[in-house]
Structures are given as structure tokens and as C-alpha cells.
Design an enzyme around this catalytic site. Sequence first.
Site, PDB file in Angstrom:
ATOM      1  N   GLY A   1       0.789  -1.228   0.000  1.00 56.24           N
ATOM      2  CA  GLY A   1       0.000   0.000   0.000  1.00 56.24           C
ATOM      3  C   GLY A   1       0.819   1.274   0.000  1.00 56.24           C
ATOM      4  CE  LYS A   2       6.645   0.112  -1.703  1.00 55.45           C
ATOM      5  NZ  LYS A   2       5.984  -1.194  -1.909  1.00 55.45           N
TER       6      LYS A   2
ATOM      7  CB  SER B   1      13.717   1.299   0.851  1.00 58.77           C
ATOM      8  OG  SER B   1      12.449   1.640   1.345  1.00 58.77           O
TER       9      SER B   1
END
Length: 151
Positions: free
Chosen positions: A51-52, A120
Site C-alpha cells: 500500500g505504499k 527499500s
Amino acid sequence: PLSVREKPVMSNIGKSTNILWHDCPIGQTERQKLLGQKGCVIWITGLSGSGKSTVACALSRELHYRGHHTYVLDGDNLRHGLNRDLSFKAEDRTENIRRVGEVAKLFADAGTICIASLISPYRRDRDACRALLPDSRFIEVCLSYYSLKPR
Ligand SMILES: Nc1ncnc2c1ncn2[C@@H]1O[C@H](COP(=O)(O)OS(=O)(=O)O)[C@@H](OP(=O)(O)O)[C@H]1O
Ligand SMILES: Nc1ncnc2c1ncn2[C@@H]1O[C@H](COP(=O)(O)OP(=O)(O)O)[C@@H](O)[C@H]1O
């Protein structure tokens, strides 16, 4: 009065030598005053599908309608341009994060609330980005695997 660095700073960086740091009379303080906000980086990390991008865009929209200047750096989007030469092997992911960390720092310096949204996966890469800014200007948000699992 505007702050101006008193002495020129020389350094040897990478393959270049004797690089002179040029300071401008208009700096972060002046830009922030004009915008009426403080620049910072909100770094959203999490697995693919967690959901970034959704959270980054929702946050940008909410802040925008409250009168704040924001910019979203989305990993997917940046891989179409700035980072198009990078793969998903570990060292390329590290270079991907390094570049985005540097760009995010510039946006924060410009006075913008920069929302970076990238997998990341390596803590050391995120920590290197955090180290580019004062603590209060780097906010890390980790989207939990456990909220993704039921989906
Ligand atoms: N192994 C592999 N192979 C092919 N494609 C992949 C791979 N891993 C990630 N993706 C896709 O790239 C998007 C994430 O890129 P990032 O730049 O955020 O990744 S990273 O931070 O460098 O790890 C990611 O987007 P999100 O799903 O939005 O995270 C995927 O679309
Ligand atoms: N909190 C949530 N609850 C349910 N579905 C969500 C939530 N956040 C995102 N999604 C959905 O999950 C999918 C992946 O979201 P996305 O933001 O693209 O994730 P990422 O950028 O981490 O890959 C999208 O279909 C999105 O609509």
C-alpha cells in the site's frame, strides 16, 4: 540578514577533485519562510503490494488540501527515468535508494514535504538516507506485512 557561508569549502569527492561548494544567499530558511512550512522527507517502506503508493498519494492529497506543498517520489515511477538503468539485484536496489535519498534531500532543502515510496528492503540503505538529514526531518513509515497478509 541572509546567512552566507564565510569560507569556501573545498573537497575531493568521487572522481573529481577540488570541488568548491557554492552557497546562495537564498537558502532553506528563506525558502521555508516563503512557503510557510518546513521541508522534510517522509519515507514509506514496505513489501510490494503493501500500500505504499496508495498511502503516499493519499497523504500528498490530504496535505495539499491543507495548504502544504508536497511531492511524491514513487519507486515504480522513478524506474521509468532517473533509475531506468537499475535492476532488482541487491547492489542496484542500494544505488536506487541512494539516488532517491539524495533527491529527497534536495526536495526537503527546497522546503517541500517529500514523500518517498519505495520497497527499500535494506535497513542500512534507509539509514544512509536518514543520515543525510537532521533526525526531525526524516520520518520513516513502515507498512506492515501483517496488514498485507490477510489480503
Ligand atoms: N524482483 C522484481 N522484479 C521485477 N519488478 C520488481 C521486482 N521487485 C519489485 N518490482 C517492481 O518494482 C517496484 C518497486 O521498485 P522500488 O524501486 O521501490 O524497489 S527497491 O526499493 O529498489 O527495492 C515494485 O512496485 P511496488 O509493487 O509498488 O512496490 C514492482 O512493481
Ligand atoms: N489499506 C488498504 N486496504 C486494502 N487495500 C489496499 C490498502 N492499501 C492499498 N490497497 C490496495 O492494494 C494494492 C496495492 O497497493 P499499492 O499502493 O500499489 O502498494 P505498493 O505501492 O506497496 O505496491 C492496490 O490495489 C491498492 O488499491
